[in-house]
Design a protein around this motif. Structure first.
Motif, PDB file in Angstrom:
ATOM      1  N   SER A  38       0.835  -1.202   0.000  1.00 18.98           N
ATOM      2  CA  SER A  38       0.000   0.000   0.000  1.00 18.98           C
ATOM      3  C   SER A  38       0.868   1.250   0.000  1.00 18.98           C
ATOM      4  O   SER A  38       2.058   1.198   0.329  1.00 18.98           O
ATOM      5  N   VAL A  39       0.237   2.356  -0.385  1.00 21.04           N
ATOM      6  CA  VAL A  39       0.916   3.656  -0.365  1.00 21.04           C
ATOM      7  C   VAL A  39       0.146   4.543   0.614  1.00 21.04           C
ATOM      8  O   VAL A  39      -1.083   4.651   0.517  1.00 21.04           O
ATOM      9  N   GLU A  40       0.864   5.106   1.575  1.00 18.19           N
ATOM     10  CA  GLU A  40       0.214   5.918   2.615  1.00 18.19           C
ATOM     11  C   GLU A  40       0.679   7.368   2.542  1.00 18.19           C
ATOM     12  O   GLU A  40       1.832   7.636   2.203  1.00 18.19           O
ATOM     13  N   MET A 105       8.485   8.751  -1.016  1.00 20.78           N
ATOM     14  CA  MET A 105       8.491   9.501  -2.275  1.00 20.78           C
ATOM     15  C   MET A 105       7.784  10.839  -2.101  1.00 20.78           C
ATOM     16  O   MET A 105       7.078  11.046  -1.101  1.00 20.78           O
ATOM     17  N   GLU A 106       7.948  11.710  -3.093  1.00 22.91           N
ATOM     18  CA  GLU A 106       7.223  12.992  -3.049  1.00 22.91           C
ATOM     19  C   GLU A 106       5.723  12.687  -3.138  1.00 22.91           C
ATOM     20  O   GLU A 106       5.307  11.739  -3.809  1.00 22.91           O
ATOM     21  N   TYR A 107       4.928  13.483  -2.451  1.00 23.52           N
ATOM     22  CA  TYR A 107       3.475  13.321  -2.449  1.00 23.52           C
ATOM     23  C   TYR A 107       2.904  14.197  -3.551  1.00 23.52           C
ATOM     24  O   TYR A 107       3.229  15.381  -3.642  1.00 23.52           O
ATOM     25  N   ALA A 155      -2.921   4.620 -17.179  1.00 25.11           N
ATOM     26  CA  ALA A 155      -3.366   5.889 -16.554  1.00 25.11           C
ATOM     27  C   ALA A 155      -3.377   5.760 -15.027  1.00 25.11           C
ATOM     28  O   ALA A 155      -3.114   6.721 -14.311  1.00 25.11           O
ATOM     29  N   ARG A 156      -3.624   4.538 -14.521  1.00 27.91           N
ATOM     30  CA  ARG A 156      -3.674   4.345 -13.055  1.00 27.91           C
ATOM     31  C   ARG A 156      -2.292   4.584 -12.432  1.00 27.91           C
ATOM     32  O   ARG A 156      -2.194   4.855 -11.236  1.00 27.91           O
ATOM     33  N   ASN A 157      -1.230   4.485 -13.261  1.00 28.61           N
ATOM     34  CA  ASN A 157       0.125   4.685 -12.732  1.00 28.61           C
ATOM     35  C   ASN A 157       0.722   6.016 -13.147  1.00 28.61           C
ATOM     36  O   ASN A 157       1.930   6.219 -13.056  1.00 28.61           O
ATOM     37  N   ILE A 158      -0.145   6.919 -13.638  1.00 27.77           N
ATOM     38  CA  ILE A 158       0.286   8.287 -13.920  1.00 27.77           C
ATOM     39  C   ILE A 158      -0.312   9.148 -12.806  1.00 27.77           C
ATOM     40  O   ILE A 158      -1.513   9.059 -12.528  1.00 27.77           O
ATOM     41  N   LEU A 159       0.532   9.929 -12.139  1.00 30.45           N
ATOM     42  CA  LEU A 159       0.058  10.761 -11.033  1.00 30.45           C
ATOM     43  C   LEU A 159       0.054  12.232 -11.447  1.00 30.45           C
ATOM     44  O   LEU A 159       0.843  12.644 -12.285  1.00 30.45           O
ATOM     45  N   VAL A 160      -0.871  13.001 -10.853  1.00 28.99           N
ATOM     46  CA  VAL A 160      -1.053  14.408 -11.215  1.00 28.99           C
ATOM     47  C   VAL A 160      -0.448  15.293 -10.130  1.00 28.99           C
ATOM     48  O   VAL A 160      -0.883  15.245  -8.977  1.00 28.99           O
ATOM     49  N   ILE A 168       5.143   9.975 -14.181  1.00 26.27           N
ATOM     50  CA  ILE A 168       5.049   8.517 -14.241  1.00 26.27           C
ATOM     51  C   ILE A 168       5.438   7.961 -12.870  1.00 26.27           C
ATOM     52  O   ILE A 168       6.383   8.443 -12.236  1.00 26.27           O
ATOM     53  N   ALA A 169       4.672   6.960 -12.409  1.00 24.85           N
ATOM     54  CA  ALA A 169       4.935   6.375 -11.091  1.00 24.85           C
ATOM     55  C   ALA A 169       4.897   4.858 -11.177  1.00 24.85           C
ATOM     56  O   ALA A 169       4.670   4.293 -12.243  1.00 24.85           O
ATOM     57  N   ASP A 170       5.132   4.228 -10.051  1.00 19.63           N
ATOM     58  CA  ASP A 170       5.028   2.770  -9.869  1.00 19.63           C
ATOM     59  C   ASP A 170       6.011   1.975 -10.729  1.00 19.63           C
ATOM     60  O   ASP A 170       5.679   1.519 -11.822  1.00 19.63           O
ATOM     61  N   PHE A 171       7.219   1.829 -10.234  1.00 21.15           N
ATOM     62  CA  PHE A 171       8.279   1.109 -10.968  1.00 21.15           C
ATOM     63  C   PHE A 171       8.450  -0.308 -10.438  1.00 21.15           C
ATOM     64  O   PHE A 171       9.515  -0.894 -10.502  1.00 21.15           O
TER      65      PHE A 171
HETATM   66  N1  LIG Z   1       1.242   4.833  -8.942  1.00 18.82           N
HETATM   67  C1  LIG Z   1       0.651   4.063  -8.416  1.00 18.82           C
HETATM   68  C2  LIG Z   1      -0.097   3.070  -7.758  1.00 18.82           C
HETATM   69  C3  LIG Z   1       0.200   3.101  -6.285  1.00 18.82           C
HETATM   70  N2  LIG Z   1      -0.074   4.429  -5.742  1.00 18.82           N
HETATM   71  C4  LIG Z   1       0.761   5.502  -5.722  1.00 18.82           C
HETATM   72  C5  LIG Z   1       0.089   6.522  -5.087  1.00 18.82           C
HETATM   73  C6  LIG Z   1       0.568   7.884  -4.841  1.00 18.82           C
HETATM   74  N3  LIG Z   1      -0.400   8.817  -4.614  1.00 18.82           N
HETATM   75  C7  LIG Z   1      -0.045  10.112  -4.406  1.00 18.82           C
HETATM   76  N4  LIG Z   1      -0.993  11.039  -4.194  1.00 18.82           N
HETATM   77  C8  LIG Z   1      -2.394  10.896  -4.049  1.00 18.82           C
HETATM   78  C9  LIG Z   1      -3.035   9.664  -4.218  1.00 18.82           C
HETATM   79  C10 LIG Z   1      -4.403   9.557  -4.076  1.00 18.82           C
HETATM   80  C11 LIG Z   1      -5.165  10.674  -3.762  1.00 18.82           C
HETATM   81  C12 LIG Z   1      -6.645  10.481  -3.639  1.00 18.82           C
HETATM   82  C13 LIG Z   1      -7.088  10.123  -2.270  1.00 18.82           C
HETATM   83  C14 LIG Z   1      -8.569   9.903  -2.187  1.00 18.82           C
HETATM   84  N5  LIG Z   1      -9.402  10.603  -3.065  1.00 18.82           N
HETATM   85  C15 LIG Z   1      -8.932  11.154  -4.258  1.00 18.82           C
HETATM   86  C16 LIG Z   1      -7.449  11.400  -4.412  1.00 18.82           C
HETATM   87  C17 LIG Z   1      -4.540  11.911  -3.607  1.00 18.82           C
HETATM   88  C18 LIG Z   1      -3.148  12.018  -3.759  1.00 18.82           C
HETATM   89  N6  LIG Z   1       1.244  10.530  -4.428  1.00 18.82           N
HETATM   90  C19 LIG Z   1       2.209   9.608  -4.650  1.00 18.82           C
HETATM   91  C20 LIG Z   1       1.916   8.258  -4.861  1.00 18.82           C
HETATM   92  C21 LIG Z   1       3.187   7.496  -5.075  1.00 18.82           C
HETATM   93  C22 LIG Z   1       4.243   8.585  -5.034  1.00 18.82           C
HETATM   94  N7  LIG Z   1       3.557   9.799  -4.727  1.00 18.82           N
HETATM   95  C23 LIG Z   1      -1.172   6.034  -4.761  1.00 18.82           C
HETATM   96  N8  LIG Z   1      -1.242   4.749  -5.170  1.00 18.82           N
END
Ligand SMILES: N#CCCn1cc(-c2nc(Nc3ccc(C4CCNCC4)cc3)nc3c2CCN3)cn1
Length: 277
Positions: A38-40, A105-107, A155-160, A168-171
């Motif tokens: 999981s990612v927290e 990692m950076e958020y 797209a699920r592994n592209i972060l905004v 690009i994320a998830d290596f």
């Molecule tokens: N890739 C991949 C698959 C694994 N994974 C990576 C992340 C990740 N998420 C974030 N940021 C992030 C994520 C979710 C939200 C939601 C929360 C609920 N409602 C809507 C928005 C908001 C901000 N930042 C990251 C990571 C990795 C490095 N930095 C999450 N899952």
């Protein structure tokens, strides 16, 4: 050794500042779950006054010790990447309790491209879709220059990161192409869905920069359908598959092998039913 090797090998560059102490890592919420762990969202707050940085912390599911080697490789990979269009490595945290390492990692505040598109689809214009597409290409170009194959571009592994920046994320599945070959052959079929896989990845388990290009095409489709669940790659693939097989039946060389219109009618009835799901 190739220059990519030396750029990747950051053994002699292991600075102390990339070690995060677990006692200062404050859990806030779960950001995402995958087949890995999981990612927290955490705040790294050594001063204890909530002025510390928000970070995304990835940890291996404790029962997935088998993947420890894969996780170490993922940490090695992401810590060797320095590109504006790839999510940044911040460091590692040795959690004494669970004898496991956490990847810091950076958020990225806006989450994955899927969620972002669902939420902001009204005001994302074509120009922005093209900007995002070009940024993903730049990230992939950099990845290729390091001889890495992502193998899970979706797209699920592209972060905004912001309204005008995606990364690009998830290596977790990323592999290095050997210097003497143009592709990487995996031993067992991957876990990620086949709808993003190039034909040679499905039939021969071969992955290359060009199979990443196929996946990028799927990401383009996701982008330009605004990650619309009713037009997601799985649904589009199965619908095309169905319609294609009906066409092939109509084109049976021997006339008696062709379906009747009443049976064709039933086929469309069924596919429409699937569509409505
Ligand atoms: N890739 C991949 C698959 C694994 N994974 C990576 C992340 C990740 N998420 C974030 N940021 C992030 C994520 C979710 C939200 C939601 C929360 C609920 N409602 C809507 C928005 C908001 C901000 N930042 C990251 C990571 C990795 C490095 N930095 C999450 N899952």
């Amino acid at each position: 050794k190739s220059d990519g090797f030396w750029r990747r090998t950051n053994m002699f560059k292991k600075q102390q500042q990339d070690v995060f102490e677990e006692r200062y890592l404050r859990f806030i919420s779960i950001l995402g779950k995958g087949n890995f762990g999981s990612v927290e969202l955490c705040r790294y707050d050594p001063w204890g006054d909530n002025t510390g940085d928000l970070v995304a912390v990835k940890e291996l599911q404790s029962d997935k010790k088998a993947n420890m080697a894969d996780f170490q490789r993922e940490i090695q990979t992401i810590s060797s990447l320095h590109c504006d269009y790839i999510v940044k490595y911040k460091g590692i945290c040795y959690s004494a309790g669970r004898l496991s390492t956490k990847l810091v990692m950076e958020y990225l505040p806006f989450g994955s491209l899927i969620g972002y598109m669902e939420k902001h689809r009204q005001n994302v214009c074509t120009r922005r879709l093209l900007l995002f597409a070009s940024q993903i290409c730049k990230g992939m170009e950099y990845l290729q220059s390091m001889r890495y194959v992502h193998r899970d571009l979706a797209a699920r592994n592209i972060l905004v990161a912001s309204d005008t920046l995606v990364k690009i994320a998830d290596f977790g599945l990323t592999k290095i192409i050997p210097v003497d070959k143009e592709y990487y052959r995996v031993t067992q079929p991957g876990e990620s869905p086949i709808f993003w896989y190039a034909p040679e990845s499905i039939s021969e388990l071969k992955f290359s920069h060009k199979s990443d290009v196929w996946s990028f095409g799927i990401v383009l489709h996701e982008l330009f359908s605004y990650c619309d669940i009713s037009r997601n790659p799985k649904r589009v693939f199965l619908l095309f598959f169905q319609v294609h097989s009906i066409m092939m039946q109509c084109w049976e060389f021997n006339s008696e092998d062709r379906p009747s219109f009443s049976s064709l009618q039933d086929m469309f009835e069924n596919s429409l039913l699937d569509e409505r799901e």
